[in-house]
Design a protein around this motif. Structure first.
Motif, PDB file in Angstrom:
ATOM      1  N   PRO A  43      -4.674   0.517  -3.687  1.00 40.02           N
ATOM      2  CA  PRO A  43      -5.701  -0.530  -3.685  1.00 40.02           C
ATOM      3  C   PRO A  43      -7.115  -0.007  -3.406  1.00 40.02           C
ATOM      4  O   PRO A  43      -8.076  -0.754  -3.517  1.00 40.02           O
ATOM      5  N   ILE A  44      -7.245   1.258  -3.077  1.00 37.33           N
ATOM      6  CA  ILE A  44      -8.563   1.817  -2.752  1.00 37.33           C
ATOM      7  C   ILE A  44      -9.238   2.278  -4.031  1.00 37.33           C
ATOM      8  O   ILE A  44      -8.657   3.032  -4.816  1.00 37.33           O
ATOM      9  N   ARG A  45     -10.479   1.830  -4.232  1.00 39.53           N
ATOM     10  CA  ARG A  45     -11.247   2.198  -5.414  1.00 39.53           C
ATOM     11  C   ARG A  45     -12.512   2.927  -4.979  1.00 39.53           C
ATOM     12  O   ARG A  45     -13.301   2.402  -4.194  1.00 39.53           O
ATOM     13  N   ILE A  46     -12.688   4.145  -5.501  1.00 46.93           N
ATOM     14  CA  ILE A  46     -13.858   4.956  -5.186  1.00 46.93           C
ATOM     15  C   ILE A  46     -14.702   5.052  -6.449  1.00 46.93           C
ATOM     16  O   ILE A  46     -14.211   5.408  -7.523  1.00 46.93           O
ATOM     17  N   ILE A  47     -15.985   4.721  -6.316  1.00 50.17           N
ATOM     18  CA  ILE A  47     -16.924   4.738  -7.435  1.00 50.17           C
ATOM     19  C   ILE A  47     -17.752   6.019  -7.347  1.00 50.17           C
ATOM     20  O   ILE A  47     -18.308   6.341  -6.302  1.00 50.17           O
ATOM     21  N   ASP A  48     -17.851   6.743  -8.451  1.00 44.87           N
ATOM     22  CA  ASP A  48     -18.663   7.962  -8.559  1.00 44.87           C
ATOM     23  C   ASP A  48     -18.286   9.008  -7.505  1.00 44.87           C
ATOM     24  O   ASP A  48     -19.132   9.521  -6.776  1.00 44.87           O
ATOM     25  N   ALA A  49     -17.008   9.349  -7.460  1.00 47.70           N
ATOM     26  CA  ALA A  49     -16.542  10.408  -6.562  1.00 47.70           C
ATOM     27  C   ALA A  49     -16.985  11.763  -7.113  1.00 47.70           C
ATOM     28  O   ALA A  49     -16.931  12.002  -8.317  1.00 47.70           O
ATOM     29  N   ARG A 102     -11.182  13.272   4.768  1.00 48.25           N
ATOM     30  CA  ARG A 102     -12.338  12.378   4.586  1.00 48.25           C
ATOM     31  C   ARG A 102     -11.881  10.990   4.115  1.00 48.25           C
ATOM     32  O   ARG A 102     -12.577  10.001   4.317  1.00 48.25           O
ATOM     33  N   LEU A 103     -10.680  10.906   3.539  1.00 46.70           N
ATOM     34  CA  LEU A 103     -10.109   9.608   3.168  1.00 46.70           C
ATOM     35  C   LEU A 103     -10.000   8.704   4.395  1.00 46.70           C
ATOM     36  O   LEU A 103     -10.099   7.481   4.288  1.00 46.70           O
ATOM     37  N   LEU A 104      -9.838   9.295   5.574  1.00 46.12           N
ATOM     38  CA  LEU A 104      -9.689   8.509   6.805  1.00 46.12           C
ATOM     39  C   LEU A 104     -10.967   7.755   7.179  1.00 46.12           C
ATOM     40  O   LEU A 104     -10.926   6.870   8.025  1.00 46.12           O
ATOM     41  N   ASP A 105     -12.091   8.087   6.552  1.00 48.11           N
ATOM     42  CA  ASP A 105     -13.316   7.303   6.751  1.00 48.11           C
ATOM     43  C   ASP A 105     -13.180   5.920   6.111  1.00 48.11           C
ATOM     44  O   ASP A 105     -13.915   4.998   6.451  1.00 48.11           O
ATOM     45  N   TYR A 106     -12.251   5.783   5.164  1.00 48.58           N
ATOM     46  CA  TYR A 106     -12.139   4.568   4.364  1.00 48.58           C
ATOM     47  C   TYR A 106     -10.771   3.894   4.439  1.00 48.58           C
ATOM     48  O   TYR A 106     -10.610   2.777   3.949  1.00 48.58           O
ATOM     49  N   ALA A 107      -9.777   4.593   5.007  1.00 47.01           N
ATOM     50  CA  ALA A 107      -8.425   4.041   4.999  1.00 47.01           C
ATOM     51  C   ALA A 107      -7.614   4.574   6.177  1.00 47.01           C
ATOM     52  O   ALA A 107      -7.914   5.629   6.725  1.00 47.01           O
ATOM     53  N   LYS A 108      -6.586   3.810   6.513  1.00 50.42           N
ATOM     54  CA  LYS A 108      -5.590   4.272   7.468  1.00 50.42           C
ATOM     55  C   LYS A 108      -4.489   4.917   6.632  1.00 50.42           C
ATOM     56  O   LYS A 108      -4.058   4.357   5.617  1.00 50.42           O
ATOM     57  N   VAL A 109      -4.032   6.090   7.036  1.00 51.40           N
ATOM     58  CA  VAL A 109      -2.967   6.789   6.315  1.00 51.40           C
ATOM     59  C   VAL A 109      -1.759   6.903   7.233  1.00 51.40           C
ATOM     60  O   VAL A 109      -1.876   7.359   8.367  1.00 51.40           O
ATOM     61  N   ILE A 110      -0.619   6.466   6.726  1.00 48.26           N
ATOM     62  CA  ILE A 110       0.628   6.518   7.495  1.00 48.26           C
ATOM     63  C   ILE A 110       1.642   7.297   6.665  1.00 48.26           C
ATOM     64  O   ILE A 110       1.883   6.956   5.497  1.00 48.26           O
ATOM     65  N   ILE A 111       2.219   8.329   7.275  1.00 47.73           N
ATOM     66  CA  ILE A 111       3.220   9.132   6.584  1.00 47.73           C
ATOM     67  C   ILE A 111       4.588   8.798   7.174  1.00 47.73           C
ATOM     68  O   ILE A 111       4.788   8.900   8.377  1.00 47.73           O
ATOM     69  N   ASP A 112       5.514   8.392   6.318  1.00 49.20           N
ATOM     70  CA  ASP A 112       6.868   8.030   6.712  1.00 49.20           C
ATOM     71  C   ASP A 112       7.816   9.043   6.069  1.00 49.20           C
ATOM     72  O   ASP A 112       8.325   8.834   4.969  1.00 49.20           O
ATOM     73  N   VAL A 117      -3.827   2.420   3.585  1.00 55.84           N
ATOM     74  CA  VAL A 117      -4.239   1.048   3.872  1.00 55.84           C
ATOM     75  C   VAL A 117      -5.761   1.020   3.996  1.00 55.84           C
ATOM     76  O   VAL A 117      -6.320   1.620   4.911  1.00 55.84           O
ATOM     77  N   PRO A 118      -6.455   0.343   3.081  1.00 55.22           N
ATOM     78  CA  PRO A 118      -7.925   0.326   3.131  1.00 55.22           C
ATOM     79  C   PRO A 118      -8.439  -0.350   4.400  1.00 55.22           C
ATOM     80  O   PRO A 118      -7.844  -1.302   4.894  1.00 55.22           O
ATOM     81  N   LEU A 119      -9.568   0.167   4.925  1.00 56.76           N
ATOM     82  CA  LEU A 119     -10.202  -0.448   6.088  1.00 56.76           C
ATOM     83  C   LEU A 119     -10.912  -1.738   5.703  1.00 56.76           C
ATOM     84  O   LEU A 119     -11.106  -2.611   6.529  1.00 56.76           O
ATOM     85  N   ASN A 120     -11.340  -1.844   4.425  1.00 56.98           N
ATOM     86  CA  ASN A 120     -11.858  -3.104   3.890  1.00 56.98           C
ATOM     87  C   ASN A 120     -11.555  -3.133   2.395  1.00 56.98           C
ATOM     88  O   ASN A 120     -11.087  -2.141   1.839  1.00 56.98           O
ATOM     89  N   ASN A 121     -11.818  -4.241   1.741  1.00 55.68           N
ATOM     90  CA  ASN A 121     -11.437  -4.398   0.335  1.00 55.68           C
ATOM     91  C   ASN A 121     -12.555  -4.091  -0.652  1.00 55.68           C
ATOM     92  O   ASN A 121     -12.388  -4.305  -1.848  1.00 55.68           O
ATOM     93  N   ASN A 147       0.816  -1.212   0.000  1.00 54.41           N
ATOM     94  CA  ASN A 147       0.000   0.000   0.000  1.00 54.41           C
ATOM     95  C   ASN A 147       0.851   1.264   0.000  1.00 54.41           C
ATOM     96  O   ASN A 147       0.368   2.333   0.318  1.00 54.41           O
ATOM     97  N   SER A 148       2.137   1.143  -0.349  1.00 56.16           N
ATOM     98  CA  SER A 148       3.044   2.279  -0.238  1.00 56.16           C
ATOM     99  C   SER A 148       3.101   3.101  -1.520  1.00 56.16           C
ATOM    100  O   SER A 148       2.897   2.591  -2.617  1.00 56.16           O
ATOM    101  N   HIS A 149       3.364   4.376  -1.330  1.00 54.10           N
ATOM    102  CA  HIS A 149       3.538   5.315  -2.434  1.00 54.10           C
ATOM    103  C   HIS A 149       4.736   6.194  -2.097  1.00 54.10           C
ATOM    104  O   HIS A 149       4.769   6.806  -1.035  1.00 54.10           O
ATOM    105  N   LYS A 150       5.709   6.263  -3.006  1.00 57.04           N
ATOM    106  CA  LYS A 150       6.825   7.195  -2.843  1.00 57.04           C
ATOM    107  C   LYS A 150       6.308   8.620  -3.031  1.00 57.04           C
ATOM    108  O   LYS A 150       5.451   8.852  -3.884  1.00 57.04           O
TER     109      LYS A 150
END
Length: 190
Positions: free
Chosen positions: A101-107, A122-132, A141-145, A16-19
């Motif tokens: 891996p997170i897919r949003i339909i009709d944003a 608002r992304l935090l409603d759907y995912a955990k966000v970790i900044i390194d 990291v999605p809360l569900n798939n 789930n990482s992004h540079k």
């Protein structure tokens, strides 16, 4: 539900990482808008879901990848240098938006004159966000798939405080006949 943005230096979520894609320690990453890549900044100061940069909208419109569903008129940001007057902003529908891996339909998003498109908390409603920051990585990291189908409450006008009074600062096209920019709001109905 408690929402957190974690800042860590040892992470196990490699899938789930992004540079960071911009210079410096700003959490920027690539998002996909109907298959087209665009740079986004995770903005912890924004409570919105996504704000699309005007020039990103123009690129996506040229390829018929987004649908403009409304147009707004009004004031932009109010800051030390005064009020930024903008002639228009757009409300846009994105049928398939992806952050890893997170897919949003009709944003549904709005455009602004910002340096980079923004993804808000608002992304935090759907995912955990970790900044390194030391590794210049952001983990989403999605809360569900399951694909996400967000619900929206779309206001018909924007409100700002000007000279100590609540004032209409933005109006969407379908409501221009009943209200004007600069009108003072005297009361609010529930």
């Amino acid at each position: 539900m408690l929402k957190k943005v974690m800042i860590k230096s040892h992470i196990k979520y490699l899938r789930n990482s992004h540079k960071f894609v911009m210079n410096g320690n700003v959490p920027t990453f690539m998002m996909q808008v109907n298959g087209e890549f665009a740079t986004a900044l995770f903005d912890t100061g924004s409570s919105s879901f996504i704000t699309l940069k005007h020039s990103d909208l123009e690129k996506l419109r040229a390829k018929n990848l987004v649908e403009v569903i409304d147009r707004g008129f009004g004031l932009g940001n109010i800051g030390v240098s005064g009020i930024e007057v903008i002639d228009s902003t757009y409300r846009v529908k994105i049928t398939n938006l992806r952050f890893g891996p997170i897919r949003i339909i009709d944003a549904i998003t709005e455009t602004q004159n910002v340096p980079v498109s923004l993804v808000g908390t608002r992304l935090l409603d759907y995912a955990k966000v970790i900044i390194d920051n030391p590794r210049r990585m952001i983990y989403i990291v999605p809360l569900n798939n399951e694909p996400i189908h967000p619900e929206y409450k779309l206001p018909n006008l924007g409100i700002s405080i000007i000279d100590g009074r609540l004032t209409v600062s933005e109006i969407w096209e379908n409501h221009r006949q009943n209200i004007s920019i600069g009108d003072v709001i005297t009361h609010v109905n529930d």
